[in-house]
Design a protein around this motif. Structure first.
Motif, PDB file in Angstrom:
ATOM      1  N   GLN A  23       3.838  10.306  -7.034  1.00  0.00           N
ATOM      2  CA  GLN A  23       4.817  10.670  -8.053  1.00  0.00           C
ATOM      3  C   GLN A  23       4.139  11.011  -9.381  1.00  0.00           C
ATOM      4  O   GLN A  23       4.584  11.897 -10.122  1.00  0.00           O
ATOM      5  N   LYS A  24       3.039  10.307  -9.659  1.00  0.00           N
ATOM      6  CA  LYS A  24       2.317  10.537 -10.925  1.00  0.00           C
ATOM      7  C   LYS A  24       1.309  11.666 -10.819  1.00  0.00           C
ATOM      8  O   LYS A  24       0.701  12.055 -11.816  1.00  0.00           O
ATOM      9  N   GLY A  25       1.109  12.150  -9.585  1.00  0.00           N
ATOM     10  CA  GLY A  25       0.170  13.251  -9.386  1.00  0.00           C
ATOM     11  C   GLY A  25      -1.280  12.839  -9.508  1.00  0.00           C
ATOM     12  O   GLY A  25      -2.131  13.634  -9.913  1.00  0.00           O
ATOM     13  N   ILE A  26      -1.573  11.599  -9.173  1.00  0.00           N
ATOM     14  CA  ILE A  26      -2.957  11.106  -9.254  1.00  0.00           C
ATOM     15  C   ILE A  26      -3.434  10.694  -7.865  1.00  0.00           C
ATOM     16  O   ILE A  26      -2.640  10.483  -6.955  1.00  0.00           O
ATOM     17  N   THR A  27      -4.751  10.619  -7.717  1.00  0.00           N
ATOM     18  CA  THR A  27      -5.340  10.211  -6.440  1.00  0.00           C
ATOM     19  C   THR A  27      -5.226   8.702  -6.268  1.00  0.00           C
ATOM     20  O   THR A  27      -5.498   7.946  -7.199  1.00  0.00           O
ATOM     21  N   TYR A  28      -4.807   8.319  -5.095  1.00  0.00           N
ATOM     22  CA  TYR A  28      -4.652   6.886  -4.835  1.00  0.00           C
ATOM     23  C   TYR A  28      -5.982   6.296  -4.367  1.00  0.00           C
ATOM     24  O   TYR A  28      -6.581   6.753  -3.399  1.00  0.00           O
ATOM     25  N   ASN A  29      -6.458   5.298  -5.094  1.00  0.00           N
ATOM     26  CA  ASN A  29      -7.678   4.584  -4.737  1.00  0.00           C
ATOM     27  C   ASN A  29      -7.362   3.101  -4.585  1.00  0.00           C
ATOM     28  O   ASN A  29      -7.177   2.393  -5.589  1.00  0.00           O
ATOM     29  N   THR A  40       0.834  -1.210   0.000  1.00  0.00           N
ATOM     30  CA  THR A  40       0.000   0.000   0.000  1.00  0.00           C
ATOM     31  C   THR A  40       0.868   1.259   0.000  1.00  0.00           C
ATOM     32  O   THR A  40       0.599   2.220  -0.744  1.00  0.00           O
ATOM     33  N   ASN A  41       1.910   1.270   0.828  1.00  0.00           N
ATOM     34  CA  ASN A  41       2.806   2.433   0.887  1.00  0.00           C
ATOM     35  C   ASN A  41       3.484   2.685  -0.461  1.00  0.00           C
ATOM     36  O   ASN A  41       3.625   3.839  -0.897  1.00  0.00           O
ATOM     37  N   GLU A  42       3.902   1.604  -1.101  1.00  0.00           N
ATOM     38  CA  GLU A  42       4.558   1.731  -2.411  1.00  0.00           C
ATOM     39  C   GLU A  42       3.586   2.252  -3.461  1.00  0.00           C
ATOM     40  O   GLU A  42       3.945   3.106  -4.297  1.00  0.00           O
ATOM     41  N   GLU A  43       2.353   1.776  -3.436  1.00  0.00           N
ATOM     42  CA  GLU A  43       1.340   2.226  -4.400  1.00  0.00           C
ATOM     43  C   GLU A  43       0.970   3.684  -4.158  1.00  0.00           C
ATOM     44  O   GLU A  43       0.751   4.450  -5.117  1.00  0.00           O
ATOM     45  N   MET A  44       0.890   4.083  -2.877  1.00  0.00           N
ATOM     46  CA  MET A  44       0.594   5.483  -2.560  1.00  0.00           C
ATOM     47  C   MET A  44       1.715   6.401  -3.041  1.00  0.00           C
ATOM     48  O   MET A  44       1.468   7.487  -3.578  1.00  0.00           O
TER      49      MET A  44
END
Length: 330
Positions: free
Chosen positions: A174-180, A165-169
Motif C-alpha cells: 500500500q505504501k509502495g515500498i519493498t517489504y523486508n 507477515t501477510n499484513e506487513e506485506m
C-alpha cells in the motif's frame, strides 16, 4: 537323413507357467484355504486360544479401505510363530469382548499383564476379558501427548506469524515500498524460525546440533511460553525414562502435574486430565517397565506384508496367510 543342426532349448521353452494361473491354483487348491477351519468367520473374528500367555498386548490396525481391526498378541513370542492370539473386525468393546470370550475362562484369567494405549474401548475390553490382569498404558503414548501439545503451540504461533507477515506485506504494498522482513542472527524470519524448529522440539537438548542450539535459543527468547511447554514435555520424558520404583514415580508425576496446573496451558491441562483418568494404569508401567512395542511391531509387520502383496484384494485370504505365519506353529 536329416543333417540340420540341433537347436538347444531351455526349460522355459518346454514349461511355461502363467503367473495368474499359478496364483489362482495356489489359492484354490494348494494352500488349503477353502478347507480352512476358520474360513466361515475369518473376516469377522479369528481367535487362537492356544497362543495365549501371561503377557499380552492389544492394539488396532487398518487393513484396507480404512476398516479397523483389533489385534491381541502374545508379547513373549516376540512377533514370531504363535504370537497371534486374536484378530477381530472393529474396535467396539462389545464386539471384541464377545469374540474373546470364545477363549476358555481359565485361560483368560491366566493373563497377568496387558499393555495398551489410551483408548477407552481397549481399556474396557481388557477390564471385561482379562479380569485378573494388570493394565499397562504404554509410556510412548503418554510422551507423544506431551510432544503433540508442544507442537500444537508451535503451529498456532506459526499461523500467527504468517498472518503478521501477510499484513506487513500488504501494508508495504500500500505504501509502495519493498517489504523486508525481520531476520534473526541465524537468517530465519519469524515464520521460518517456527517452521524449522519442529524437529528440535522433539529432541532432548543434549542431542541438538550446533545450528539447532542457536535456533532454540532464538526461539525461546522470542517465545518464552514455548520454552516452558518444551520444559514440561522434557521433564515428563525424564520421569518416564528413569529406572525408578513405582512410589517414587508417583511422587514425580504428582509434582509434574502441579507444574502443569501452574503453567496454565490448555493443551497440557487436557493431558493432566487424561493422566488423572488413567493414573494407575500409567504407573503400572513401573512394575515391569513393559511397553506396547510388541503390538506396534506386529502392526508394522502386517502393513509390510500387505505392501509385499501390493495391496489386499481378498481380505479373508490375506488373513488366512497372516494366520499361517503368526498363528500356527511352523
Amino acid at each position: 537323413m536329416d543333417t540340420s543342426p540341433v537347436t538347444c532349448r531351455t526349460l522355459d521353452d518346454f514349461y511355461h507357467i502363467d503367473a495368474s494361473t499359478f496364483e489362482k491354483q495356489y489359492k484354490e487348491v494348494l494352500s488349503g484355504y477353502r478347507k480352512w477351519s476358520e474360513y466361515s468367520h475369518a473376516d469377522k473374528w479369528l481367535v487362537f486360544p492356544e497362543n495365549i500367555g501371561p503377557n499380552l498386548a492389544i492394539d488396532e490396525t487398518s487393513l484396507s479401505r480404512g476398516d479397523l481391526y483389533t489385534i491381541v498378541t502374545n508379547r513373549d513370542r516376540h512377533g514370531k510363530a504363535g504370537c497371534l492370539v486374536a484378530f477381530i473386525a472393529g474396535t467396539k468393546a462389545e464386539t471384541i469382548t464377545a469374540a474373546l470370550r470364545r477363549i476358555p475362562e481359565e485361560l483368560l484369567d491366566s493373563v497377568a499383564e496387558v499393555t495398551l494405549d489410551l483408548s477407552d474401548s481397549m481399556r474396557k475390553i481388557v477390564r471385561s476379558c482379562f479380569r485378573k490382569a494388570s493394565r499397562v498404558i504404554d509410556r510412548f503414548h503418554i510422551q507423544k501427548l506431551a510432544c503433540d501439545a508442544v507442537q500444537e503451540m508451535r503451529i498456532k504461533l506459526r499461523w500467527d506469524a504468517m498472518q503478521q507477515t501477510n499484513e506487513e506485506m500488504e501494508e508495504a504494498k500500500q505504501k509502495g515500498i519493498t517489504y523486508n522482513p525481520l531476520r534473526y542472527e541465524n537468517g530465519d524470519t519469524k515464520k521460518e524460525l517456527l517452521a524449522r524448529s519442529r524437529y528440535l522440539l522433539f529432541k532432548s537438548a543434549d542431542k541438538w546440533t550446533k545450528s539447532q542450539k542457536q535456533r532454540a535459543k532464538i526461539l525461546f527468547d522470542e517465545f518464552p511460553d514455548l520454552q516452558k511447554a518444551y520444559g514440561l514435555s522434557h521433564s515428563l520424558r525424564v520421569i518416564l525414562s528413569k529406572n525408578t520404583i513405582k512410589d517414587a514415580a508417583r511422587v514425580s508425576m504428582a509434582k509434574w502435574y502441579n507444574k502443569v496446573e501452574e503453567a496454565g496451558f490448555h493443551s497440557f491441562n487436557v493431558i493432566a486430565a487424561t493422566f488423572y483418568e488413567h493414573y494407575d494404569d500409567i504407573l503400572n508401567f513401573y512394575n515391569n517397565r513393559s511397553s506396547n512395542a510388541a503390538a506396534e511391531s506386529f502392526n508394522a509387520k502386517t502393513k509390510q506384508f500387505r505392501t509385499a502383496l501390493r495391496g489386499i484384494v481378498d481380505e479373508k485370504f490375506f488373513l488366512f496367510r497372516l494366520a499361517k505365519i503368526y498363528a500356527y506353529p511352523q
